[in-house]
Design an enzyme around this catalytic site. Sequence first.
Site, PDB file in Angstrom:
ATOM      1  N   MET A  13       0.839  -1.203   0.000  1.00  0.00           N
ATOM      2  CA  MET A  13       0.000   0.000   0.000  1.00  0.00           C
ATOM      3  C   MET A  13       0.878   1.258   0.000  1.00  0.00           C
ATOM      4  SD  MET A  13      -3.427  -0.984   2.063  1.00  0.00           S
ATOM      5  CE  MET A  13      -2.768  -0.774   3.706  1.00  0.00           C
ATOM      6  N   GLY A  37      10.969  -2.884   5.463  1.00  0.00           N
ATOM      7  CA  GLY A  37      10.216  -4.145   5.463  1.00  0.00           C
ATOM      8  C   GLY A  37       9.742  -4.480   4.049  1.00  0.00           C
ATOM      9  N   HIS A  38       9.157  -3.475   3.382  1.00  0.00           N
ATOM     10  CA  HIS A  38       8.724  -3.674   1.989  1.00  0.00           C
ATOM     11  C   HIS A  38       9.934  -3.965   1.087  1.00  0.00           C
ATOM     12  CE1 HIS A  38       5.482  -0.708   3.368  1.00  0.00           C
ATOM     13  NE2 HIS A  38       4.780  -1.757   2.998  1.00  0.00           N
ATOM     14  N   GLN A  74     -10.351  -2.647   2.297  1.00  0.00           N
ATOM     15  CA  GLN A  74      -9.847  -3.334   3.491  1.00  0.00           C
ATOM     16  C   GLN A  74      -9.759  -2.419   4.701  1.00  0.00           C
ATOM     17  OE1 GLN A  74      -5.970  -4.299   1.515  1.00  0.00           O
ATOM     18  NE2 GLN A  74      -5.121  -3.954   3.540  1.00  0.00           N
ATOM     19  N   SER A  94       4.116   1.452   7.722  1.00  0.00           N
ATOM     20  CA  SER A  94       3.833   2.761   7.115  1.00  0.00           C
ATOM     21  C   SER A  94       3.150   3.680   8.118  1.00  0.00           C
ATOM     22  CB  SER A  94       2.944   2.582   5.888  1.00  0.00           C
ATOM     23  OG  SER A  94       3.548   1.671   4.987  1.00  0.00           O
TER      24      SER A  94
END
Length: 281
Positions: free
Chosen positions: A30, A36-37, A61, A186
């Site tokens: 997103m 982490g991404h 979501q 995020s």
Amino acid sequence: MHVFTTAADLQSFVEASRRAGRRLGLVPTMGALHDGHLHLVQAAAADCDDVVASIFVNPTQFNNPDDLRLYPRLPEQDTALLAGAGCTTLFMPDVAEIYPQPTVLRFDFGPLERVMEGAHRPGHFNGVATVVSKLFHMARPHRAYFGQKDFQQVAIVRQLIADLSFDLELVVAPTVREADGLAMSSRNRRLSPEARAAAPLLHQVLTQAAGQVRQGVAPTEVQAQALATLAQEPQFTPEYFEVADAQTLQPLARYEAGRAVVLCVAAHLGGVRLIDNVVVE
Ligand code: AMP
């Protein structure tokens, strides 16, 4: 790096890539990317010839309109980070591209979604399963990369792949943390300096609880102590702390030999909802 905003453009690219015998990895995100991404993208780049990363803040979501409105959006910065991490193809659709019409199909994952995130965020996993299914169809990956940070999401996606016979391999990567233990997210960008200073308590509580699980302290006792420790920090409002079976995600009354345990926590901190988990093998 190719950048596509339409499903048709992405699909013709991935079809050509597949015809050329190339292996495709998909990393759905997103955006507002962090290490982490990028770790997921690097893992995909090590395994695959083409790495498709998607950035789509999926409205279906979100069960909290403010969370959706305030979700950080940094497309330019994200594009530069992805190119540097080995992403070859960025898919950045708008909402109308993914949802040309409201969906009617509804997912029900049974007991897997009646606990934790599913119980506290009604409709969340329906939205996740909808968008992940669409992305699988659009990107046609050989492998899809997800983070253990969202432990229940991984269980849901695993079930989705099995039930709908998606022809791909699920790859799960460990949670990347800040030096003080806070799981990268995020949403961490939205923490005030005071909230950020208190945030590592979430992982400390998990680590302490994992030690208790290893010592055989009863699940209800582990849960009660963890919630009490979080409640002592006035900035935290705990939502849940669960001691669960790592496969079924159902809360444990007692430990069973040979079955991994997962500790999952959700808490609000200065208006930001954070989740984290630790697996005890
Ligand atoms: P999101 O952008 O939050 O939807 O996350 C996209 C993917 O990155 C999901 O598979 C997450 O589980 C994964 N992810 C998010 N945070 C982390 C982290 N700290 N470490 C590893 N993976 C993560």
